[in-house]
Design a protein around this motif. Structure first.
Motif, PDB file in Angstrom:
ATOM      1  N   GLU A  90       0.831  -1.208   0.000  1.00 36.02           N
ATOM      2  CA  GLU A  90       0.000   0.000   0.000  1.00 36.02           C
ATOM      3  C   GLU A  90       0.868   1.261   0.000  1.00 36.02           C
ATOM      4  OE1 GLU A  90      -3.516   0.370  -0.098  1.00 36.02           O
ATOM      5  OE2 GLU A  90      -3.261  -1.706  -0.772  1.00 36.02           O
ATOM      6  N   LEU A  91       1.949   1.244   0.763  1.00 39.02           N
ATOM      7  CA  LEU A  91       2.844   2.400   0.788  1.00 39.02           C
ATOM      8  C   LEU A  91       3.502   2.619  -0.570  1.00 39.02           C
ATOM      9  CD1 LEU A  91       4.561   2.012   4.267  1.00 39.02           C
ATOM     10  CD2 LEU A  91       2.932   3.774   3.580  1.00 39.02           C
ATOM     11  N   ARG A  92       3.923   1.520  -1.210  1.00 34.32           N
ATOM     12  CA  ARG A  92       4.533   1.658  -2.545  1.00 34.32           C
ATOM     13  C   ARG A  92       3.530   2.243  -3.535  1.00 34.32           C
ATOM     14  NH1 ARG A  92       7.055  -3.209  -1.082  1.00 34.32           N
ATOM     15  NH2 ARG A  92       5.429  -4.422  -2.083  1.00 34.32           N
ATOM     16  N   ALA A  93       2.284   1.774  -3.477  1.00 33.78           N
ATOM     17  CA  ALA A  93       1.258   2.286  -4.390  1.00 33.78           C
ATOM     18  C   ALA A  93       1.008   3.775  -4.138  1.00 33.78           C
ATOM     19  CB  ALA A  93      -0.037   1.491  -4.228  1.00 33.78           C
ATOM     20  N   ALA A  94       0.945   4.161  -2.862  1.00 31.05           N
ATOM     21  CA  ALA A  94       0.744   5.577  -2.534  1.00 31.05           C
ATOM     22  C   ALA A  94       1.935   6.410  -3.001  1.00 31.05           C
ATOM     23  CB  ALA A  94       0.536   5.740  -1.032  1.00 31.05           C
ATOM     24  N   ALA A 109       1.908   9.442  -5.684  1.00 29.82           N
ATOM     25  CA  ALA A 109       2.417  10.778  -5.336  1.00 29.82           C
ATOM     26  C   ALA A 109       3.449  11.249  -6.343  1.00 29.82           C
ATOM     27  CB  ALA A 109       3.002  10.763  -3.927  1.00 29.82           C
ATOM     28  N   ILE A 110       4.339  10.355  -6.734  1.00 22.74           N
ATOM     29  CA  ILE A 110       5.354  10.718  -7.729  1.00 22.74           C
ATOM     30  C   ILE A 110       4.689  11.015  -9.064  1.00 22.74           C
ATOM     31  CG2 ILE A 110       7.313   9.827  -9.063  1.00 22.74           C
ATOM     32  CD1 ILE A 110       8.167   8.358  -6.440  1.00 22.74           C
ATOM     33  N   GLY A 111       3.698  10.202  -9.422  1.00 20.98           N
ATOM     34  CA  GLY A 111       2.957  10.436 -10.661  1.00 20.98           C
ATOM     35  C   GLY A 111       2.244  11.782 -10.666  1.00 20.98           C
ATOM     36  N   LEU A 150       8.303   7.250   2.689  1.00 20.32           N
ATOM     37  CA  LEU A 150       7.915   5.837   2.687  1.00 20.32           C
ATOM     38  C   LEU A 150       8.854   5.003   3.550  1.00 20.32           C
ATOM     39  CD1 LEU A 150       6.920   5.286  -1.053  1.00 20.32           C
ATOM     40  CD2 LEU A 150       5.431   5.711   0.908  1.00 20.32           C
ATOM     41  N   ALA A 151      10.137   5.299   3.500  1.00 19.94           N
ATOM     42  CA  ALA A 151      11.106   4.562   4.323  1.00 19.94           C
ATOM     43  C   ALA A 151      10.818   4.776   5.808  1.00 19.94           C
ATOM     44  CB  ALA A 151      12.525   4.991   3.982  1.00 19.94           C
ATOM     45  N   GLU A 152      10.493   6.006   6.195  1.00 16.24           N
ATOM     46  CA  GLU A 152      10.181   6.303   7.594  1.00 16.24           C
ATOM     47  C   GLU A 152       8.898   5.598   8.027  1.00 16.24           C
ATOM     48  OE1 GLU A 152      10.043   7.526  11.433  1.00 16.24           O
ATOM     49  OE2 GLU A 152      11.748   7.536  10.066  1.00 16.24           O
ATOM     50  N   ARG A 153       7.893   5.616   7.180  1.00 14.31           N
ATOM     51  CA  ARG A 153       6.629   4.946   7.525  1.00 14.31           C
ATOM     52  C   ARG A 153       6.836   3.435   7.669  1.00 14.31           C
ATOM     53  NH1 ARG A 153       1.496   7.710   4.851  1.00 14.31           N
ATOM     54  NH2 ARG A 153       2.174   9.865   4.898  1.00 14.31           N
ATOM     55  N   LEU A 154       7.592   2.841   6.768  1.00 18.13           N
ATOM     56  CA  LEU A 154       7.851   1.406   6.843  1.00 18.13           C
ATOM     57  C   LEU A 154       8.666   1.081   8.097  1.00 18.13           C
ATOM     58  CD1 LEU A 154       7.403  -1.322   5.579  1.00 18.13           C
ATOM     59  CD2 LEU A 154       9.419  -0.949   4.167  1.00 18.13           C
ATOM     60  N   HIS A 155       9.605   1.935   8.442  1.00 22.53           N
ATOM     61  CA  HIS A 155      10.392   1.746   9.667  1.00 22.53           C
ATOM     62  C   HIS A 155       9.471   1.735  10.892  1.00 22.53           C
ATOM     63  CE1 HIS A 155      13.654   2.044  12.524  1.00 22.53           C
ATOM     64  NE2 HIS A 155      13.091   3.125  13.028  1.00 22.53           N
ATOM     65  N   ARG A 156       8.536   2.673  10.946  1.00 25.33           N
ATOM     66  CA  ARG A 156       7.606   2.729  12.082  1.00 25.33           C
ATOM     67  C   ARG A 156       6.711   1.494  12.120  1.00 25.33           C
ATOM     68  NH1 ARG A 156       5.483   8.800  11.505  1.00 25.33           N
ATOM     69  NH2 ARG A 156       5.314   7.965   9.432  1.00 25.33           N
ATOM     70  N   ILE A 157       6.273   1.027  10.964  1.00 21.85           N
ATOM     71  CA  ILE A 157       5.455  -0.189  10.899  1.00 21.85           C
ATOM     72  C   ILE A 157       6.253  -1.375  11.431  1.00 21.85           C
ATOM     73  CG2 ILE A 157       4.446  -1.876   9.300  1.00 21.85           C
ATOM     74  CD1 ILE A 157       3.573   0.599   7.606  1.00 21.85           C
ATOM     75  N   ASN A 158       7.504  -1.480  10.999  1.00 18.45           N
ATOM     76  CA  ASN A 158       8.354  -2.579  11.466  1.00 18.45           C
ATOM     77  C   ASN A 158       8.543  -2.534  12.980  1.00 18.45           C
ATOM     78  OD1 ASN A 158       8.735  -3.811   8.977  1.00 18.45           O
ATOM     79  ND2 ASN A 158      10.486  -2.535   8.479  1.00 18.45           N
TER      80      ASN A 158
END
Length: 63
Positions: A17-21, A25-27, A39-47
């Motif tokens: 979901e984060l990759r799709a978002a 956003a880039i698009g 995205l890296a920060e959000r994934l870190h928090r999820i982990n």
């Protein structure tokens, strides 16, 4: 001890979901470096959250 299958499935889903978002956003013209950092920060928090859920809890010795 291995990773809980439910945690792995949730982690994989949230990462997807984060990759799709991020791609959306880039698009839409967002700065790719800023999106990647976010995205890296959000994934870190999820982990961190999932790791905390997998840690055994110590029962209160007063009980």
């Amino acid at each position: 001890m291995g990773e809980d299958p439910a945690s792995k499935e949730l982690r994989d889903y949230l990462a997807s979901e984060l990759r799709a978002a991020g791609s959306a956003a880039i698009g839409a013209g967002a700065d790719p470096d800023a999106v990647t950092a976010d995205l890296a920060e959000r994934l870190h928090r999820i982990n961190l959250m999932l790791a905390a859920l997998e840690e055994p809890t110590n029962p209160d010795s007063a009980d």
